[in-house]
Design a protein around this motif. Structure first.
Motif, PDB file in Angstrom:
ATOM      1  N   GLN A  24      55.152  39.779  63.012  1.00 10.97           N
ATOM      2  CA  GLN A  24      55.426  39.212  61.691  1.00 10.97           C
ATOM      3  C   GLN A  24      54.291  38.285  61.256  1.00 10.97           C
ATOM      4  OE1 GLN A  24      59.284  37.423  62.371  1.00 10.97           O
ATOM      5  NE2 GLN A  24      60.331  39.096  61.309  1.00 10.97           N
ATOM      6  N   GLU A  25      53.819  37.483  62.185  1.00  7.94           N
ATOM      7  CA  GLU A  25      52.717  36.575  61.869  1.00  7.94           C
ATOM      8  C   GLU A  25      51.451  37.356  61.525  1.00  7.94           C
ATOM      9  OE1 GLU A  25      50.086  33.130  64.033  1.00  7.94           O
ATOM     10  OE2 GLU A  25      52.197  33.292  64.575  1.00  7.94           O
ATOM     11  N   ALA A  26      51.168  38.408  62.268  1.00 12.27           N
ATOM     12  CA  ALA A  26      49.989  39.240  61.988  1.00 12.27           C
ATOM     13  C   ALA A  26      50.105  39.875  60.606  1.00 12.27           C
ATOM     14  CB  ALA A  26      49.832  40.316  63.058  1.00 12.27           C
ATOM     15  N   HIS A  27      51.274  40.389  60.261  1.00 15.22           N
ATOM     16  CA  HIS A  27      51.476  40.995  58.943  1.00 15.22           C
ATOM     17  C   HIS A  27      51.297  39.965  57.832  1.00 15.22           C
ATOM     18  CE1 HIS A  27      52.459  44.803  60.604  1.00 15.22           C
ATOM     19  NE2 HIS A  27      53.640  44.454  61.086  1.00 15.22           N
ATOM     20  N   TYR A  28      51.756  38.742  58.083  1.00 15.60           N
ATOM     21  CA  TYR A  28      51.609  37.673  57.097  1.00 15.60           C
ATOM     22  C   TYR A  28      50.127  37.412  56.813  1.00 15.60           C
ATOM     23  CZ  TYR A  28      51.581  33.136  54.944  1.00 15.60           C
ATOM     24  OH  TYR A  28      51.339  32.115  54.092  1.00 15.60           O
ATOM     25  N   HIS A  29      49.319  37.262  57.854  1.00 13.42           N
ATOM     26  CA  HIS A  29      47.891  36.995  57.670  1.00 13.42           C
ATOM     27  C   HIS A  29      47.190  38.188  57.020  1.00 13.42           C
ATOM     28  CE1 HIS A  29      47.913  33.108  59.571  1.00 13.42           C
ATOM     29  NE2 HIS A  29      48.595  33.608  60.586  1.00 13.42           N
ATOM     30  N   GLU A  30      47.576  39.387  57.398  1.00 18.36           N
ATOM     31  CA  GLU A  30      46.991  40.588  56.792  1.00 18.36           C
ATOM     32  C   GLU A  30      47.294  40.643  55.294  1.00 18.36           C
ATOM     33  OE1 GLU A  30      48.577  43.760  59.163  1.00 18.36           O
ATOM     34  OE2 GLU A  30      47.350  43.213  60.896  1.00 18.36           O
ATOM     35  N   ALA A  31      48.512  40.315  54.919  1.00 23.19           N
ATOM     36  CA  ALA A  31      48.884  40.354  53.501  1.00 23.19           C
ATOM     37  C   ALA A  31      48.075  39.348  52.695  1.00 23.19           C
ATOM     38  CB  ALA A  31      50.379  40.086  53.349  1.00 23.19           C
ATOM     39  N   ARG A  32      47.928  38.147  53.204  1.00 22.99           N
ATOM     40  CA  ARG A  32      47.181  37.105  52.488  1.00 22.99           C
ATOM     41  C   ARG A  32      45.717  37.512  52.317  1.00 22.99           C
ATOM     42  NH1 ARG A  32      47.540  33.581  55.989  1.00 22.99           N
ATOM     43  NH2 ARG A  32      45.386  33.720  56.683  1.00 22.99           N
ATOM     44  N   VAL A  33      45.095  38.015  53.384  1.00 28.74           N
ATOM     45  CA  VAL A  33      43.692  38.421  53.320  1.00 28.74           C
ATOM     46  C   VAL A  33      43.545  39.641  52.407  1.00 28.74           C
ATOM     47  CG1 VAL A  33      41.773  39.342  54.697  1.00 28.74           C
ATOM     48  CG2 VAL A  33      43.055  37.353  55.517  1.00 28.74           C
ATOM     49  N   LEU A  34      44.496  40.562  52.447  1.00 33.36           N
ATOM     50  CA  LEU A  34      44.469  41.718  51.549  1.00 33.36           C
ATOM     51  C   LEU A  34      44.484  41.270  50.095  1.00 33.36           C
ATOM     52  CD1 LEU A  34      44.643  44.876  51.299  1.00 33.36           C
ATOM     53  CD2 LEU A  34      47.115  44.539  51.074  1.00 33.36           C
ATOM     54  N   LEU A  35      45.340  40.311  49.754  1.00 36.23           N
ATOM     55  CA  LEU A  35      45.404  39.805  48.377  1.00 36.23           C
ATOM     56  C   LEU A  35      44.087  39.141  47.971  1.00 36.23           C
ATOM     57  CD1 LEU A  35      49.053  38.408  48.246  1.00 36.23           C
ATOM     58  CD2 LEU A  35      48.165  40.459  47.129  1.00 36.23           C
ATOM     59  N   LEU A  36      43.478  38.396  48.884  1.00 34.85           N
ATOM     60  CA  LEU A  36      42.187  37.763  48.581  1.00 34.85           C
ATOM     61  C   LEU A  36      41.119  38.820  48.312  1.00 34.85           C
ATOM     62  CD1 LEU A  36      41.771  34.761  51.054  1.00 34.85           C
ATOM     63  CD2 LEU A  36      41.322  34.714  48.603  1.00 34.85           C
ATOM     64  N   ILE A  37      41.012  39.797  49.188  1.00 30.15           N
ATOM     65  CA  ILE A  37      39.984  40.825  49.023  1.00 30.15           C
ATOM     66  C   ILE A  37      40.235  41.624  47.751  1.00 30.15           C
ATOM     67  CG2 ILE A  37      39.037  42.967  50.008  1.00 30.15           C
ATOM     68  CD1 ILE A  37      39.472  41.633  52.794  1.00 30.15           C
ATOM     69  N   ASP A  38      41.485  41.907  47.466  1.00 27.90           N
ATOM     70  CA  ASP A  38      41.814  42.643  46.243  1.00 27.90           C
ATOM     71  C   ASP A  38      41.325  41.896  45.007  1.00 27.90           C
ATOM     72  OD1 ASP A  38      43.269  44.688  44.619  1.00 27.90           O
ATOM     73  OD2 ASP A  38      44.489  42.933  44.080  1.00 27.90           O
ATOM     74  N   ARG A  39      41.638  40.635  44.931  1.00 24.08           N
ATOM     75  CA  ARG A  39      41.296  39.848  43.739  1.00 24.08           C
ATOM     76  C   ARG A  39      39.780  39.658  43.591  1.00 24.08           C
ATOM     77  NH1 ARG A  39      43.578  38.862  38.932  1.00 24.08           N
ATOM     78  NH2 ARG A  39      43.145  36.768  38.247  1.00 24.08           N
ATOM     79  N   PHE A  40      39.067  39.601  44.717  1.00 26.56           N
ATOM     80  CA  PHE A  40      37.631  39.357  44.672  1.00 26.56           C
ATOM     81  C   PHE A  40      36.802  40.636  44.706  1.00 26.56           C
ATOM     82  CE2 PHE A  40      39.071  35.126  45.318  1.00 26.56           C
ATOM     83  CZ  PHE A  40      38.091  34.319  44.771  1.00 26.56           C
ATOM     84  N   THR A  41      37.459  41.795  44.679  1.00 28.00           N
ATOM     85  CA  THR A  41      36.730  43.055  44.581  1.00 28.00           C
ATOM     86  C   THR A  41      36.546  43.391  43.115  1.00 28.00           C
ATOM     87  OG1 THR A  41      37.547  43.937  46.679  1.00 28.00           O
ATOM     88  CG2 THR A  41      36.774  45.538  45.068  1.00 28.00           C
ATOM     89  N   GLY A  42      35.292  43.539  42.711  1.00 25.53           N
ATOM     90  CA  GLY A  42      34.979  43.916  41.338  1.00 25.53           C
ATOM     91  C   GLY A  42      34.507  45.352  41.289  1.00 25.53           C
ATOM     92  N   PRO A  43      34.089  45.808  40.118  1.00 22.98           N
ATOM     93  CA  PRO A  43      33.638  47.189  39.990  1.00 22.98           C
ATOM     94  C   PRO A  43      32.405  47.512  40.844  1.00 22.98           C
ATOM     95  CG  PRO A  43      33.749  46.102  37.833  1.00 22.98           C
ATOM     96  CD  PRO A  43      34.070  45.079  38.872  1.00 22.98           C
ATOM     97  N   LYS A  44      31.549  46.520  41.062  1.00 24.02           N
ATOM     98  CA  LYS A  44      30.306  46.785  41.793  1.00 24.02           C
ATOM     99  C   LYS A  44      30.238  46.118  43.157  1.00 24.02           C
ATOM    100  CE  LYS A  44      27.627  47.496  37.630  1.00 24.02           C
ATOM    101  NZ  LYS A  44      26.461  47.159  36.872  1.00 24.02           N
ATOM    102  N   ARG A  45      31.046  45.099  43.389  1.00 22.62           N
ATOM    103  CA  ARG A  45      30.962  44.336  44.638  1.00 22.62           C
ATOM    104  C   ARG A  45      32.340  43.974  45.146  1.00 22.62           C
ATOM    105  NH1 ARG A  45      25.699  41.476  45.932  1.00 22.62           N
ATOM    106  NH2 ARG A  45      26.891  41.393  47.823  1.00 22.62           N
ATOM    107  N   GLY A  46      32.379  43.717  46.447  1.00 21.40           N
ATOM    108  CA  GLY A  46      33.600  43.230  47.067  1.00 21.40           C
ATOM    109  C   GLY A  46      33.479  41.744  47.348  1.00 21.40           C
TER     110      GLY A  46
END
Length: 190
Positions: A24-46
């Motif tokens: 559960q803890e691993a899934h929690y950290h994965e979800a948070r990092v996934l949301l960060l990467i999603d928001r900071f991924t643009g059309p040309k860069r991640g």
């Protein structure tokens, strides 16, 4: 008096409970990092670099520290994103003080797990770059609409708007403006 069989059953149950909690803890950290990467991924860069990821994650996990930077810059919290009373008294999960400031030893495992499930991809730059994949974008969109993650998603939008800087710039900002987060021996919890 308990038998050896009863002790074995009890030990097995404790280990299974610990394993579930760890997952559960691993899934929690994965979800948070996934949301960060999603928001900071643009059309040309991640999201460019582990340093940037770690510093953004620090500000996300320590909303009271983020609030200090916001107040200093004259920026208000978006409605519904401000820290709750309980968050002002605790930290959702501790980070460790390393050479370049706050760090979490789980990043490599978290990033590897997300990449293995095709939720993120590594970019081809001289530094680590993390990009959301199509399936990762779908998962992030679904997560960000849940009650559990909506506040985190709002805070990440705030980070994107006001703190979309290089990892080095964010590190310097944290060192200069939040010295109590880094004025401690290496490998100690913040």
């Amino acid at each position: 008096m308990t038998s050896a069989g009863d002790r074995l059953v009890a030990t097995t149950r404790l280990r299974e409970r610990a394993r579930r909690q760890e997952q559960q803890e691993a899934h929690y950290h994965e979800a948070r990092v996934l949301l960060l990467i999603d928001r900071f991924t643009g059309p040309k860069r991640g999201l460019d670099g582990l340093t940037k990821l770690a510093k953004l994650d620090f500000l996300l996990r320590y909303p009271v520290m983020l609030e200090r930077l916001l107040v200093e810059a004259g920026i208000a919290w978006p409605a519904g994103a401000e820290p709750a009373s309980a968050e002002r008294l605790s930290v959702e999960s501790r980070m460790t003080r390393y050479k370049y400031g706050p760090w979490d030893h789980r990043y490599y495992t978290v990033l590897g797990s997300l990449a293995a499930r095709d939720l993120i991809a590594y970019g081809a730059t001289d530094r680590a770059e993390f990009r959301i994949t199509a399936s990762g974008a779908v998962a992030a969109a679904m997560l960000s609409e849940t009650d559990e993650w909506v506040v985190v998603a709002k805070r990440i939008a705030l980070l994107k708007k006001h703190f979309n800087k290089s990892g080095t710039t964010l590190k310097t900002l944290i060192y200069n403006r939040l010295p109590d987060a880094v004025d401690r021996p290496w490998r100690t919890e913040i």
